[in-house]
Design an enzyme around this catalytic site. Structure first.
Site, PDB file in Angstrom:
ATOM      1  N   HIS A 238       0.840  -1.203   0.000  1.00  0.00           N
ATOM      2  CA  HIS A 238       0.000   0.000   0.000  1.00  0.00           C
ATOM      3  C   HIS A 238       0.879   1.259   0.000  1.00  0.00           C
ATOM      4  O   HIS A 238       0.595   2.225   0.719  1.00  0.00           O
ATOM      5  CB  HIS A 238      -0.931  -0.028   1.232  1.00  0.00           C
ATOM      6  CG  HIS A 238      -2.247   0.680   1.002  1.00  0.00           C
ATOM      7  ND1 HIS A 238      -3.441   0.018   0.896  1.00  0.00           N
ATOM      8  CD2 HIS A 238      -2.554   1.991   0.861  1.00  0.00           C
ATOM      9  CE1 HIS A 238      -4.428   0.894   0.725  1.00  0.00           C
ATOM     10  NE2 HIS A 238      -3.910   2.100   0.691  1.00  0.00           N
ATOM     11  N   ASP A 269       2.998  -3.419  -7.051  1.00  0.00           N
ATOM     12  CA  ASP A 269       3.300  -1.994  -7.055  1.00  0.00           C
ATOM     13  C   ASP A 269       4.250  -1.687  -5.911  1.00  0.00           C
ATOM     14  O   ASP A 269       4.619  -2.550  -5.140  1.00  0.00           O
ATOM     15  CB  ASP A 269       2.030  -1.136  -6.997  1.00  0.00           C
ATOM     16  CG  ASP A 269       1.311  -1.186  -5.653  1.00  0.00           C
ATOM     17  OD1 ASP A 269       1.852  -1.718  -4.658  1.00  0.00           O
ATOM     18  OD2 ASP A 269       0.179  -0.697  -5.605  1.00  0.00           O
TER      19      ASP A 269
END
Lengths: 348, 348, 348, 348
Positions: A238, A269
């Site tokens: 996150h 990510d």
């Protein structure tokens, strides 16, 4: 507008939230939440960047690949994308971006900007209902070309949010399960929490759309997601914003991918700043990556066009990096593209 | 008062002794003794912080734990604590804290502040008799809810100090054996020294209270303490203040705990600055941790309430960290919470 | 005079040559030759300091050692020294120390200062005959209590220098073989060069005194020195002043000592700044250490008394470090005193 | 003119392009292209310097080598060179060096300067035909004492360029295959691209001169070059200017050399700043090295004489380093000269 001008404008608009640093690495903004920083000491954000930097890349130019034939296309959830680079879900423009954009402006910029670059945006969810709604509305207007990501709300509420995504014709839907501890959600009367494997299975069973579980950082939770029927996971911490001192996502990607990629799509990510970083993530085992902060900078600097420019630049850099490492297409990006990988980043 | 204001006040009161740095890591204050720094080059203090930073943490959110059900309670020496976070014994306010507090003010703040947070303080000993006495008096006033720690004085004197602790009804008693070389003690006519296994056995035999040996940094000395009948050890390098260039306590904790935890309680201190650091220490093998400098800052900034605020904040952070790593209770915090642990920190 | 004042005075006298930095690590003075720095980039100097810093030390206080009974005495070449800390040979005050002392003042300060501290000085050699002569004269005046170290001149000349040392009644004699490439020697018509094993054997055969080979950094050359009949070697990279990018001496000490210490004395120097550093060198396999730059600072600041003060301080620190690591005497300082030794520093 | 003055002059002439930093490591100029920096974040440039710095060197002085007998001569392509240090091909003075020199001035300085130092220059190729022509003209004027390096143009064009090199009587000819992605070439209507093993074989077959493949960073491509008939490879990442985040060349040199050096000459470049760096490259498996940026600084500061001065200084430093490591000639520089080589730099 070029990237330099875009970044200069973004620097002005994001003043107080983001310095648009030459190297976006979580140092200057450590602990700035609300804002763009990582939680606590900012170590989790930094680990994302450091883990990618620790992966060296093998230069290869004795092969038959030509720049014009490098193929970065990807078929994802039945859609062909120009490149394996999606927009990450982000919300909270009022407090995280200092109001540089409204929630609707952001959603419009990122959904349309991503489409213009030939790829897709994920849109987010948050304490204010406008957040989920803005993203979904944009996706609906574009024939469903976008992926709404739902916070880990109570299951009944999640079902309702999934239904809305289906009505909008979304390409897929998902949940950022790692947002399970976000406090503003509870404060706003919309509590979130971790999900048991059983709860996750029920959620996925409810969805007619391919379902993405975002926020996986261990092999065991990747396997839970796979067994629950997820179509994809996003290996992600996150952006370092939910738990300090987690590993960088590139640190854990390979061992996770090695276990579940036969059965599901693996996205990742965290700290991706260049096309070469995209290449590294793919070499470590991802099918595609998500981009967060650089796209918010793009949107703050030049709206939809800014998002497109940042994505296209990354795509172009990826193409050049593939040429210089001997990868004709995405399936050719294998572990042997990475060189000098430190011990912490174990190749599967 | 919030933490920011507390720290600002402490910065003023501790001027010349402690800068209340954004990151409390022993760099700015290297060698400042008297003062708050580590001895010599400050390396032992720094190693504490660096060893903890090197431990990464596995994010997990696919489970049935809810923030309200996370249980940080611990039964220690027959008392239930709200969380596994105790106050470390500290004395010498006149020279180490520049007189920002008197010895009695400190003792009052830390003993009462810890109780208000649902946990316990250890109190210390030193060259001036007021030091041991102040802590013990406070513990006595609170029905024994505190743990006096005695310097490694001559055994006869230690017996007398233990007797006083028993009379005060203390929860336990202990010795910071690593203070064996502290020179101001000798100068004040109260010499300290190492203890032989036999001397330690006699001391522990004298005590009707559970006995804690503080300052263990090797497996062999942990085993000596266990064989001598200690109820607990504290893995600690005395905040880096007794010998330069020792490892950080988190560096040696796991191998020590693996050997003796079946037989005794294992506490640890050194560089714990956040609830996540507490979680790391527990993942590496501690039952509970001690907090030093942050509580002195708390007391300097806001007295008893400051101590409580710092402890409650750490407890809250621990709860959130447990939620995000999938630990319902303290017994659930196992080695697999730690990720990417570097070679120097060997998991048992 | 205390150390602080001594260092302040030295800082003034050595202006332009040595900054008397808080941490003497070769960074500020990189490449300053003449001067006090390391050669080239200063990496060899830095490696000395870094290799020692990388060795962590095990704190132990459960034993029967008392500070007054810690014994740092050493019998070396038939003399009893108060501690295993000798003065390293240094010359060239005019160009290296900016003339802060004359060659004779330096020789007097270091030879007498070392004796006053209960230990011995080595004295040096150099392009100007006054250099060898000054040291030897002082040693002669003190009944031979010192060790002249000869540059690797032509063998015939070395014989003559050895004869002079014998006439002065020196405790031992030696050669800093690592000075084989020093250019000012050649310029002054006194060329130096490496020595073949045969040449070294002849030199040692010529000497009635115990012979020390200084400047050994590999196992193979230690074995050559042993086979040639040397009484001792000094593991040393000449303070990082003869070849850039060599390892730190602490990096190679253990493997060298493991091979030859059964047959000869192993001394070491390079980056020793505290009694704890002395302890580390002994734990890694040295019988005693040499101190260079800190003694020049001592002499510049307070002459003979400065040398004594620095040596006595190191000796006192060593005693305290031995107490805190459980070493009653020098023979008790074994490899298990070192903790967390990085891979590059292999324990034998 | 001495080096200090040369560098001061170069600093003025190269203002805006190169800061002539005390340590030339790619930090200050990261991403400056055009200019002297590395591509992107400058990591590939930095890796070159860091990989060399990580190699420590064994000091040895017990041997029979004398400074006057150290032999740095090398026979390369039938020519005897004074030392294993060649000039690397560089072009683009107008945009990379801010016009401090014309293309012709640079070619003249480097070809003549290298000859005066007893060694050879490689000359380059680029988007403007003047670039290849300038270098070749100089080589022609010097009886072929130089090596033109051709960009990976279309094969037919390469043949023509090879023919020109043969007509000029060049000592050898080569191709910097790692320039396969350079965009200004395409913009100038002279596209470059990777070469298949077959294309490379045809190119080499066309050449009557020994052929050098420059820009090899993996074992597999070294073997392709060997099988295609190359006389030599240059292990190189193009000074970190064609792909960011590649390993430093010293990181991969040993494993490449171990595979192919029996069959071909292995050259290397990247971050070589001193004679000791040359020695390291040879210890890691190179036959000779190329020097880039330092020679451009030399030429900017003092033209042909500057190039000679920099090369002669490197040669002298190499000689001194060989003396101090016990290497009489180049064939004596083996892996055991390197010490403490970190894991990433695996000795073959």
């Amino acid at each position: 507008m070029d990237l330099k001008e875009l970044r200069q404008r973004a620097r002005e608009k994001l003043k107080g939230c983001c310095r648009v640093c030459p190297e976006c690495n979580g140092r200057a903004c450590a602990g700035e939440m609300p804002g763009m920083g990582g939680i606590g000491t900012g170590a989790a954000f930094r680990h994302n960047v450091e883990a990618l930097a620790a992966v060296h890349v093998n230069l290869r130019t004795l092969h038959g690949i030509r720049i014009d034939s490098v193929d970065t296309r990807l078929n994802l959830f039945g859609r062909e994308l120009s490149c394996p680079i999606l927009a990450a879900p982000m919300t909270g423009m009022a407090f995280n971006a200092g109001g540089a954009l409204t929630e609707e402006e952001w959603a419009g910029a990122v959904v349309k900007g991503a489409l213009a670059a030939g790829t897709l945006a994920m849109t987010g969810d948050g304490p204010d209902p406008v957040m989920y709604r803005s993203g979904l509305a944009e996706i609906g207007h574009r024939g469903g070309l976008g992926i709404p990501i739902i916070k880990p709300r109570a299951n009944e509420e999640v079902y309702r949010y999934i239904d809305l995504a289906q009505e909008a014709g979304a390409a897929a839907v998902g949940m950022d399960i790692d947002a399970a501890g976000i406090i503003p959600m509870a404060r706003a009367g919309q509590p979130v929490s971790p999900k048991t494997p059983g709860e996750l299975r029920e959620i996925i069973a409810h969805s007619a759309l391919p379902f993405i579980v975002k926020g996986i950082m261990t092999v065991d939770e990747a396997e839970i997601a796979a067994e629950a029927g997820a179509a994809a996971i996003v290996v992600s911490n996150h952006g370092g914003r939910v738990l300090d001192h987690t590993p960088g996502s590139a640190e854990v990607l390979t061992k996770i991918s090695a276990k579940v990629r036969d059965h599901m799509i693996v996205l990742a990510d965290g700290g991706v700043r260049s096309g070469l970083d995209v290449l590294k993530m793919l070499a470590l085992g991802a099918d595609a990556v998500l981009i967060g902060r650089p796209l918010l900078i793009g949107a703050a600097g030049a709206g939809e066009e800014g998002v497109t420019l940042v994505l296209k630049t990354l795509g172009k850099e990826l193409k050049e990096a593939m040429l210089m490492t001997g990868c004709a297409g995405l399936s050719g990006i294998k572990a042997d593209v990475a060189a000098g990988v430190p011990a912490a980043v174990q190749l599967g």
